[in-house]
Design a protein around this motif. Structure first.
Motif, PDB file in Angstrom:
ATOM      1  N   ALA A 153       0.835  -1.204   0.000  1.00 28.12           N
ATOM      2  CA  ALA A 153       0.000   0.000   0.000  1.00 28.12           C
ATOM      3  C   ALA A 153       0.871   1.255   0.000  1.00 28.12           C
ATOM      4  O   ALA A 153       0.571   2.239  -0.702  1.00 28.12           O
ATOM      5  N   LEU A 154       1.944   1.245   0.773  1.00 23.75           N
ATOM      6  CA  LEU A 154       2.876   2.375   0.768  1.00 23.75           C
ATOM      7  C   LEU A 154       3.511   2.551  -0.613  1.00 23.75           C
ATOM      8  O   LEU A 154       3.688   3.682  -1.087  1.00 23.75           O
ATOM      9  N   SER A 155       3.844   1.445  -1.265  1.00 25.27           N
ATOM     10  CA  SER A 155       4.444   1.512  -2.601  1.00 25.27           C
ATOM     11  C   SER A 155       3.462   2.078  -3.616  1.00 25.27           C
ATOM     12  O   SER A 155       3.841   2.876  -4.487  1.00 25.27           O
ATOM     13  N   VAL A 156       2.197   1.681  -3.520  1.00 26.34           N
ATOM     14  CA  VAL A 156       1.177   2.216  -4.420  1.00 26.34           C
ATOM     15  C   VAL A 156       0.998   3.713  -4.176  1.00 26.34           C
ATOM     16  O   VAL A 156       0.826   4.495  -5.124  1.00 26.34           O
ATOM     17  N   ALA A 157       1.046   4.125  -2.920  1.00 28.66           N
ATOM     18  CA  ALA A 157       0.938   5.557  -2.609  1.00 28.66           C
ATOM     19  C   ALA A 157       2.090   6.333  -3.233  1.00 28.66           C
ATOM     20  O   ALA A 157       1.887   7.413  -3.807  1.00 28.66           O
ATOM     21  N   LEU A 158       3.303   5.779  -3.153  1.00 30.60           N
ATOM     22  CA  LEU A 158       4.453   6.425  -3.781  1.00 30.60           C
ATOM     23  C   LEU A 158       4.282   6.490  -5.295  1.00 30.60           C
ATOM     24  O   LEU A 158       4.604   7.503  -5.920  1.00 30.60           O
ATOM     25  N   LEU A 159       3.755   5.421  -5.891  1.00 35.21           N
ATOM     26  CA  LEU A 159       3.501   5.407  -7.330  1.00 35.21           C
ATOM     27  C   LEU A 159       2.527   6.514  -7.715  1.00 35.21           C
ATOM     28  O   LEU A 159       2.756   7.245  -8.700  1.00 35.21           O
ATOM     29  N   LEU A 160       1.452   6.677  -6.957  1.00 37.38           N
ATOM     30  CA  LEU A 160       0.458   7.712  -7.262  1.00 37.38           C
ATOM     31  C   LEU A 160       1.052   9.109  -7.093  1.00 37.38           C
ATOM     32  O   LEU A 160       0.771  10.009  -7.901  1.00 37.38           O
ATOM     33  N   ILE A 161       1.855   9.288  -6.065  1.00 40.04           N
ATOM     34  CA  ILE A 161       2.504  10.588  -5.852  1.00 40.04           C
ATOM     35  C   ILE A 161       3.386  10.939  -7.050  1.00 40.04           C
ATOM     36  O   ILE A 161       3.356  12.074  -7.569  1.00 40.04           O
ATOM     37  N   LEU A 162       4.177   9.974  -7.523  1.00 40.76           N
ATOM     38  CA  LEU A 162       5.064  10.223  -8.661  1.00 40.76           C
ATOM     39  C   LEU A 162       4.275  10.483  -9.944  1.00 40.76           C
ATOM     40  O   LEU A 162       4.668  11.315 -10.765  1.00 40.76           O
ATOM     41  N   LEU A 163       3.161   9.771 -10.128  1.00 36.28           N
ATOM     42  CA  LEU A 163       2.331  10.006 -11.310  1.00 36.28           C
ATOM     43  C   LEU A 163       1.769  11.421 -11.310  1.00 36.28           C
ATOM     44  O   LEU A 163       1.784  12.108 -12.344  1.00 36.28           O
ATOM     45  N   VAL A 164       1.288  11.873 -10.157  1.00 37.89           N
ATOM     46  CA  VAL A 164       0.728  13.226 -10.064  1.00 37.89           C
ATOM     47  C   VAL A 164       1.808  14.276 -10.305  1.00 37.89           C
ATOM     48  O   VAL A 164       1.612  15.237 -11.061  1.00 37.89           O
ATOM     49  N   ILE A 165       2.969  14.098  -9.670  1.00 38.63           N
ATOM     50  CA  ILE A 165       4.058  15.065  -9.834  1.00 38.63           C
ATOM     51  C   ILE A 165       4.533  15.109 -11.286  1.00 38.63           C
ATOM     52  O   ILE A 165       4.728  16.182 -11.862  1.00 38.63           O
ATOM     53  N   THR A 166       4.702  13.936 -11.908  1.00 41.95           N
ATOM     54  CA  THR A 166       5.180  13.872 -13.285  1.00 41.95           C
ATOM     55  C   THR A 166       4.193  14.521 -14.237  1.00 41.95           C
ATOM     56  O   THR A 166       4.580  15.320 -15.103  1.00 41.95           O
ATOM     57  N   PHE A 167       2.911  14.202 -14.101  1.00 42.93           N
ATOM     58  CA  PHE A 167       1.899  14.767 -14.995  1.00 42.93           C
ATOM     59  C   PHE A 167       1.812  16.280 -14.831  1.00 42.93           C
ATOM     60  O   PHE A 167       1.770  17.022 -15.814  1.00 42.93           O
ATOM     61  N   THR A 168       1.799  16.730 -13.567  1.00 44.62           N
ATOM     62  CA  THR A 168       1.693  18.173 -13.308  1.00 44.62           C
ATOM     63  C   THR A 168       2.904  18.914 -13.852  1.00 44.62           C
ATOM     64  O   THR A 168       2.770  19.962 -14.508  1.00 44.62           O
ATOM     65  N   GLN A 169       4.083  18.394 -13.589  1.00 42.51           N
ATOM     66  CA  GLN A 169       5.301  19.058 -14.063  1.00 42.51           C
ATOM     67  C   GLN A 169       5.368  19.060 -15.582  1.00 42.51           C
ATOM     68  O   GLN A 169       5.785  20.049 -16.190  1.00 42.51           O
ATOM     69  N   TYR A 170       4.970  17.970 -16.210  1.00 42.44           N
ATOM     70  CA  TYR A 170       4.996  17.890 -17.675  1.00 42.44           C
ATOM     71  C   TYR A 170       4.072  18.936 -18.290  1.00 42.44           C
ATOM     72  O   TYR A 170       4.425  19.598 -19.268  1.00 42.44           O
ATOM     73  N   ARG A 171       2.884  19.095 -17.697  1.00 44.51           N
ATOM     74  CA  ARG A 171       1.930  20.058 -18.246  1.00 44.51           C
ATOM     75  C   ARG A 171       2.373  21.493 -17.984  1.00 44.51           C
ATOM     76  O   ARG A 171       2.281  22.350 -18.888  1.00 44.51           O
ATOM     77  N   LEU A 172       2.836  21.777 -16.772  1.00 39.59           N
ATOM     78  CA  LEU A 172       3.210  23.150 -16.441  1.00 39.59           C
ATOM     79  C   LEU A 172       4.459  23.607 -17.185  1.00 39.59           C
ATOM     80  O   LEU A 172       4.585  24.776 -17.558  1.00 39.59           O
ATOM     81  N   SER A 173       5.403  22.687 -17.395  1.00 41.14           N
ATOM     82  CA  SER A 173       6.655  23.053 -18.069  1.00 41.14           C
ATOM     83  C   SER A 173       6.556  22.976 -19.586  1.00 41.14           C
ATOM     84  O   SER A 173       7.499  23.337 -20.284  1.00 41.14           O
ATOM     85  N   ARG A 174       5.424  22.464 -20.092  1.00 41.61           N
ATOM     86  CA  ARG A 174       5.233  22.299 -21.544  1.00 41.61           C
ATOM     87  C   ARG A 174       6.436  21.575 -22.144  1.00 41.61           C
ATOM     88  O   ARG A 174       7.036  22.004 -23.139  1.00 41.61           O
TER      89      ARG A 174
END
Length: 301
Positions: free
Chosen positions: A273-294
């Protein structure tokens, strides 16, 4: 209408090329399925179970996630990990960018690039052991040198305020050369005539860096940041070798907490469960950074 022999031969070659391509990607595809996709699916399933090595998995639904949200140690590990990422990525990116620009503007020597990459060839475990000795409170050469100036000794590994910056800077030393070469590769894609035109107009090096280098380097820099942030969130080996999460949980990063739950307490369901939480955190950070930085767009177009 009959088909010419050349057309039939072209179609035959195309089918042969497809089969050959599938043959070449088959080993990588099998490795991806066996060592990444299947473990990820299995881990997600285990995160909804109570599972130890002594008993089979028992479905408990969202119990592990409810326990995680109420777990103060988890939130402390997340804060410690974020602090590590901020220090590591901030310092590493600035230092790597300076090194890359200096290599591009002053010299492009292959020997120099090889020397810059040398720390990356050292494994994390070896680098951690070496710096554990160098920064030792009593016998470390760093504290001996600080003593010559009347400073210290500093408890780099046993002081709560120093331990995360110390771990972060050790990993900056190891990874900054590799990051610098990635940025250097991006600098090579910037047309040289832009600098020549700016220099003709009387622009200084600082002005060219601000108005030409940084805007055109943005897509590469964004991708480099995404890669390094993902890697930084997964820090484990340096912490495991040097501090084991101490002192007083000051360096217990999220990966260390996952490891301790899985292989020290044998709570594989909660660790999943902790690993899945880390996976979700990284997915959110990656998607947000990709969109904001174009990151998928370029100012050269």
């Amino acid at each position: 209408m009959t088909t010419s022999p050349s057309a039939r031969g072209a179609r035959r070659r195309h089918r042969d090329d497809t089969a050959l391509a599938l043959l070449f990607i088959a080993p990588a595809s099998i490795g991806l399925l066996v060592f990444l996709i299947w473990p990820m699916i299995t881990g997600i399933y285990y995160s909804f179970t109570e599972y130890t090595t002594l008993t089979p998995p028992t479905w408990v639904g969202l119990q592990n996630y409810r326990e995680m949200l109420a777990d103060s140690v988890f939130w402390n590990a997340l804060v410690v990990t974020v602090l590590y990422v901020v220090i590591n990525i901030g310092v590493q990116t600035i230092v790597a960018l300076v090194i890359a620009v200096l290599m591009q503007r002053l010299t492009q020597s292959t020997i120099l690039r090889s020397l810059v990459l040398t720390p990356y060839l050292v494994s994390n475990v070896v680098a951690a052991i070496v710096f554990l000795w160098i920064l030792d409170t009593q016998l470390g050469i760093a504290n001996i040198a600080l003593g010559w100036f009347g400073i210290g000794p500093i408890q780099f590994w046993s002081n709560e305020a120093w331990v995360i910056p110390t771990i972060a800077l050790v990993n900056v030393w190891r990874h900054m050369g590799y990051t610098a070469l990635l940025i250097f590769a991006g600098l090579q894609s910037i047309p040289s005539h832009l600098y020549e035109a700016a220099r003709t107009d009387g622009a200084t090096e600082v002005q060219m860096f601000r108005r030409i280098t940084m805007p055109l380097l943005r897509p590469i820099l964004a991708l480099v940041l995404i890669m390094t942030i993902i890697g930084s969130f997964q820090v484990f080996d340096t912490v495991s070798v040097t501090t084991q999460g101490g002192p007083a949980d000051a360096s217990r990063v999220l990966q260390m907490y996952i490891y301790q739950n899985a292989f020290a307490e044998y709570e594989f369901g909660y660790a999943s469960a902790l690993s899945v939480a880390l996976l979700l955190i990284l997915l959110v950070i990656t998607f947000t950074q990709y969109r904001l930085s174009r990151a998928g767009e370029s100012d050269l177009d």
